[in-house]
Design an enzyme around this catalytic site. Structure first.
Site, PDB file in Angstrom:
ATOM      1  N   HIS A 114     -20.448  11.575 -27.469  1.00 34.20           N
ATOM      2  CA  HIS A 114     -20.073  10.632 -28.522  1.00 34.20           C
ATOM      3  C   HIS A 114     -19.830   9.226 -27.986  1.00 34.20           C
ATOM      4  O   HIS A 114     -19.913   8.259 -28.725  1.00 34.20           O
ATOM      5  CB  HIS A 114     -18.822  11.128 -29.261  1.00 34.20           C
ATOM      6  CG  HIS A 114     -17.684  11.469 -28.346  1.00 34.20           C
ATOM      7  ND1 HIS A 114     -17.711  12.548 -27.501  1.00 34.20           N
ATOM      8  CD2 HIS A 114     -16.498  10.853 -28.121  1.00 34.20           C
ATOM      9  CE1 HIS A 114     -16.588  12.604 -26.820  1.00 34.20           C
ATOM     10  NE2 HIS A 114     -15.824  11.574 -27.165  1.00 34.20           N
ATOM     11  N   PHE A 145      -7.787  18.254 -25.126  1.00 35.40           N
ATOM     12  CA  PHE A 145      -8.422  16.963 -25.429  1.00 35.40           C
ATOM     13  C   PHE A 145      -9.799  16.928 -24.757  1.00 35.40           C
ATOM     14  O   PHE A 145     -10.040  17.665 -23.804  1.00 35.40           O
ATOM     15  CB  PHE A 145      -7.528  15.811 -24.926  1.00 35.40           C
ATOM     16  CG  PHE A 145      -8.110  14.473 -25.257  1.00 35.40           C
ATOM     17  CD1 PHE A 145      -8.222  14.064 -26.576  1.00 35.40           C
ATOM     18  CD2 PHE A 145      -8.594  13.636 -24.266  1.00 35.40           C
ATOM     19  CE1 PHE A 145      -8.797  12.837 -26.897  1.00 35.40           C
ATOM     20  CE2 PHE A 145      -9.170  12.406 -24.575  1.00 35.40           C
ATOM     21  CZ  PHE A 145      -9.263  12.010 -25.897  1.00 35.40           C
ATOM     22  N   ASP A 146     -10.703  16.060 -25.238  1.00 32.40           N
ATOM     23  CA  ASP A 146     -12.090  16.142 -24.747  1.00 32.40           C
ATOM     24  C   ASP A 146     -12.222  15.910 -23.234  1.00 32.40           C
ATOM     25  O   ASP A 146     -12.977  16.607 -22.563  1.00 32.40           O
ATOM     26  CB  ASP A 146     -13.049  15.258 -25.559  1.00 32.40           C
ATOM     27  CG  ASP A 146     -12.684  13.791 -25.599  1.00 32.40           C
ATOM     28  OD1 ASP A 146     -11.693  13.399 -24.955  1.00 32.40           O
ATOM     29  OD2 ASP A 146     -13.385  13.016 -26.283  1.00 32.40           O
ATOM     30  N   LYS A 154      -0.357   6.045 -23.920  1.00 35.03           N
ATOM     31  CA  LYS A 154       0.011   6.355 -25.302  1.00 35.03           C
ATOM     32  C   LYS A 154       1.503   6.054 -25.483  1.00 35.03           C
ATOM     33  O   LYS A 154       1.904   4.908 -25.504  1.00 35.03           O
ATOM     34  CB  LYS A 154      -0.315   7.818 -25.617  1.00 35.03           C
ATOM     35  CG  LYS A 154      -1.798   8.062 -25.886  1.00 35.03           C
ATOM     36  CD  LYS A 154      -2.589   8.279 -24.663  1.00 35.03           C
ATOM     37  CE  LYS A 154      -3.986   8.722 -24.921  1.00 35.03           C
ATOM     38  NZ  LYS A 154      -4.802   8.711 -23.694  1.00 35.03           N
ATOM     39  N   TYR A 185       0.838  -1.203   0.000  1.00 31.80           N
ATOM     40  CA  TYR A 185       0.000   0.000   0.000  1.00 31.80           C
ATOM     41  C   TYR A 185       0.875   1.255   0.000  1.00 31.80           C
ATOM     42  O   TYR A 185       0.586   2.217  -0.697  1.00 31.80           O
ATOM     43  CB  TYR A 185      -0.936  -0.005   1.221  1.00 31.80           C
ATOM     44  CG  TYR A 185      -1.993   1.067   1.142  1.00 31.80           C
ATOM     45  CD1 TYR A 185      -3.249   0.782   0.594  1.00 31.80           C
ATOM     46  CD2 TYR A 185      -1.744   2.361   1.576  1.00 31.80           C
ATOM     47  CE1 TYR A 185      -4.215   1.762   0.486  1.00 31.80           C
ATOM     48  CE2 TYR A 185      -2.702   3.352   1.475  1.00 31.80           C
ATOM     49  CZ  TYR A 185      -3.943   3.052   0.933  1.00 31.80           C
ATOM     50  OH  TYR A 185      -4.908   4.019   0.823  1.00 31.80           O
ATOM     51  N   ALA A 219       1.027  13.265 -23.193  1.00 35.49           N
ATOM     52  CA  ALA A 219       0.657  11.895 -23.569  1.00 35.49           C
ATOM     53  C   ALA A 219       1.511  11.380 -24.737  1.00 35.49           C
ATOM     54  O   ALA A 219       1.910  10.225 -24.764  1.00 35.49           O
ATOM     55  CB  ALA A 219      -0.826  11.845 -23.931  1.00 35.49           C
ATOM     56  N   ASP A 266       0.459  18.683 -21.587  1.00 35.58           N
ATOM     57  CA  ASP A 266      -0.202  17.384 -21.644  1.00 35.58           C
ATOM     58  C   ASP A 266       0.738  16.525 -22.483  1.00 35.58           C
ATOM     59  O   ASP A 266       0.831  16.695 -23.705  1.00 35.58           O
ATOM     60  CB  ASP A 266      -1.581  17.529 -22.289  1.00 35.58           C
ATOM     61  CG  ASP A 266      -2.262  16.174 -22.487  1.00 35.58           C
ATOM     62  OD1 ASP A 266      -1.556  15.152 -22.563  1.00 35.58           O
ATOM     63  OD2 ASP A 266      -3.499  16.134 -22.592  1.00 35.58           O
TER      64      ASP A 266
HETATM   65  N1  F0G Z   1      -4.699  13.974 -23.232  1.00 37.93           N
HETATM   66  C1  F0G Z   1      -4.643  13.581 -24.518  1.00 37.93           C
HETATM   67  C2  F0G Z   1      -3.898  14.402 -25.508  1.00 37.93           C
HETATM   68  C3  F0G Z   1      -5.273  12.397 -24.900  1.00 37.93           C
HETATM   69  O1  F0G Z   1      -5.205  12.018 -26.170  1.00 37.93           O
HETATM   70  C4  F0G Z   1      -5.959  11.631 -23.928  1.00 37.93           C
HETATM   71  C5  F0G Z   1      -6.630  10.397 -24.284  1.00 37.93           C
HETATM   72  C6  F0G Z   1      -5.977  12.081 -22.609  1.00 37.93           C
HETATM   73  C7  F0G Z   1      -5.331  13.266 -22.298  1.00 37.93           C
HETATM   74  C8  F0G Z   1      -6.668  11.327 -21.510  1.00 37.93           C
HETATM   75  O2  F0G Z   1      -5.915  10.232 -21.151  1.00 37.93           O
HETATM   76  O3  F0G Z   1      -7.368   8.260 -21.675  1.00 37.93           O
HETATM   77  O4  F0G Z   1      -5.420   8.061 -20.130  1.00 37.93           O
HETATM   78  O5  F0G Z   1      -7.446   9.291 -19.425  1.00 37.93           O
HETATM   79  N2  F0G Z   1      -6.826  10.065 -25.469  1.00 37.93           N
HETATM   80  C9  F0G Z   1      -7.389   8.826 -25.944  1.00 37.93           C
HETATM   81  C10 F0G Z   1      -7.556   8.900 -27.426  1.00 37.93           C
HETATM   82  C11 F0G Z   1      -8.556   8.319 -25.211  1.00 37.93           C
HETATM   83  O6  F0G Z   1      -8.173   7.970 -27.995  1.00 37.93           O
HETATM   84  O7  F0G Z   1      -7.043   9.819 -28.062  1.00 37.93           O
HETATM   85  P1  F0G Z   1      -6.580   8.878 -20.562  1.00 37.93           P
END
Ligand code: F0G
Length: 503
Positions: free
Chosen positions: A455, A132-133, A266, A80, A225, A223
């Protein structure tokens, strides 16, 4: 130093990995695909993966892990608190990013939730290149405004401008001077810019963003990723970066920022995980208190220790230049194959996906008929290939009217180390068939949809020919556009001309 070059320039480069474990690919029949799509309400997110032959829905959490990552899993010390796996994870994040304060999260949006809960307030403004969304949703959930300020060049889908992921620095300065440091808790730059075509952010642009942030006293976050793909594309496109390693370039970007959110699903090549990192210790302590509420104790943050081990290995593998040459090369080869099949794509190709310009490919469909989604469904019916719409279904207003001009795209994201050239040839071939009868692809209408991230869960249905004629008629008969019109439909129509590929 391994610069990702072929072993011998005269030989075709082989894939830089060989297969150790295989997984059968599903081959549903056309009748099975039709039934599956009907059951899914014409929403590709609702399809069972077992009914998909080539799955290009996302590049997130679907990488094939390496032998080194799998053996890392066995080293995971499940405790933990104070697990040695956390120490190895923290060391890897520090080594790659240079940020001293490292908080694990269950995925990228876990990091977003914690960051915005700590920094954003109702009335705050969070500018970025394009959020990102899930990032946008978290900013809005905190009562703040998510402000997208993409570089103007990103609006021309076909131009060769190399850094369409850039942030519009003049617009940022205007936004920061209006909001002031008190209302702008941070600027967030997403690299690569997933929503706007997977394009990279240039180092020069990030430097300018940094100096704007300094002038206004606002912290800069990344960000991250797809930080490694961003570094790869930056070196390919910026002569000033030639001769530097990807590791050095990535680190130069991180050095300009005060912290980052990162989905490790990613570039870091894992199936689950993420992190939040800071330079500032006091801020990190605040974030740790929120982390315990939502994610877990600061040495596991919603992950099993074995996941931390896989991230530690994956983060370093992400910077392997042979891997990046192959990966980005796959994306570019698919893009070129689609274009030679007459399918317009966003240019230049980005790092993780090919974005098909569905608005241009299906000129008979208006934004209210969701051309990206219609094309995605047609592609699935044709060959069992799944992509994701990035357009009016993903970003449109819940009441069915559009509020912002936008391109209508279908994203084909390539999972890392999963598919080989034969799978991607198959996808290109399916598009060739679709191109030959594109006028027959019908639009869609929404039957039911939620208010947030609709979506993922919406149900749609194909428009009957009579409905299609009516919706299209509405669109074509729109009056000339007042640039300041509050009526979103006018603006949506404007987006058609603004984003149409110029060929
Ligand atoms: N930031 C970016 C640029 C992303 O592309 C994503 C996720 C996230 C944050 C959120 O990360 O999924 O680990 O919570 N993108 C995926 C996509 C879902 O299909 O582009 P997460």
């Amino acid at each position: 130093m391994d610069r990702g070059r072929p072993v011998d320039a005269e030989l075709p480069p082989p894939d830089p990995w060989r297969v150790k474990v295989v997984e059968p690919v599903p081959f549903p029949t056309r009748a099975e695909r039709q039934a599956a799509l009907r059951r899914a309400g014409w929403n590709l997110f609702r399809l069972p993966a077992s009914k998909v032959t080539v799955d290009l829905l996302t590049d997130s959490g679907v990488s094939a892990m390496s032998a080194a990552q799998w053996s890392g899993l066995m080293r995971g010390e499940e405790a933990y608190a104070g697990s040695a796996s956390f120490d190895r994870f923290e060391a890897a994040v520090r080594e790659v990013t240079g940020f001293p304060e490292v908080l694990p999260t269950h995925q990228g949006r876990g990091a977003e939730k914690v960051l915005f809960e700590v920094l954003a307030r109702p009335g705050s403004v969070v500018p970025g290149n394009t959020h990102f969304d899930t990032t946008r949703a978290h900013i809005e959930h905190a009562g703040a405004l998510a402000l997208d300020l993409p570089a103007p060049e990103a609006g021309d889908l076909a131009s060769a401008f190399p850094f369409k992921g850039n942030l519009d620095v003049r617009a940022l300065e205007r936004a920061l001077s209006r909001a002031g440091a008190a209302r702008a808790p941070l600027v967030l730059v997403t690299m690569t810019n997933n929503t706007a075509g997977g394009h990279p952010v240039s180092l020069g642009n990030l430097r300018e963003v940094r100096s704007a942030c300094d002038r206004f006293g606002v912290p800069l976050f990344l960000d991250a990723a797809r930080f490694a793909e961003n570094a790869w594309l930056a070196r390919e496109r910026d002569p000033a970066l030639r001769g530097r390693t990807i590791r050095e370039i990535a680190r130069t970007y991180f050095d300009l920022a005060d912290g980052c959110t990162c989905s490790a699903k990613k570039d870091a090549l894992v199936n689950a995980g993420g992190f939040l990192a800071f330079r500032d210790r006091a801020l990190a302590e605040k974030a740790r208190r929120v982390l315990v509420l939502h994610e877990g104790f600061p040495t596991y943050g919603g992950l099993a220790a074995r996941d931390l081990e896989a991230i530690a290995v994956g983060l370093r593998e992400a910077l392997d230049e042979r891997h990046l040459a192959h990966r980005v090369g796959q994306v570019h080869r698919l893009g070129e194959a689609l274009e030679s099949a007459g399918v317009p794509c966003v240019r230049p190709f980005g790092g993780h996906a090919v974005f098909v310009d569905a608005g241009t490919f299906l000129p008979h469909l208006s934004p209210f008929q969701f051309p990206g989604q219609a094309l995605g469904c047609a592609l699935y019916l044709e060959a069992g290939v799944r992509g994701v719409e990035v357009g009016s279904l993903m970003f449109g207003a819940p009441n069915g009217t559009d509020s912002r001009p936008r391109p209508e795209l279908l994203r084909l994201a390539i999972p890392r180390r999963v598919y080989n050239a034969s799978h991607l040839d198959y996808v290109a071939h399916a598009f060739r068939r679709l191109a030959a009868r594109r006028e027959a692809i019908a639009g869609l209408r929404i039957l039911e949809a939620g208010d947030v991230l609709r979506h993922f869960t919406a149900r749609l249905a194909p428009l009957r020919p009579a409905d299609a004629a009516r919706v299209r008629g509405d669109w074509l008969s729109l009056p000339p556009i007042d640039p300041h019109a509050a009526n979103g439909r006018h603006r949506a129509a404007r987006s058609i001309s603004r984003f149409r590929l110029r060929r």
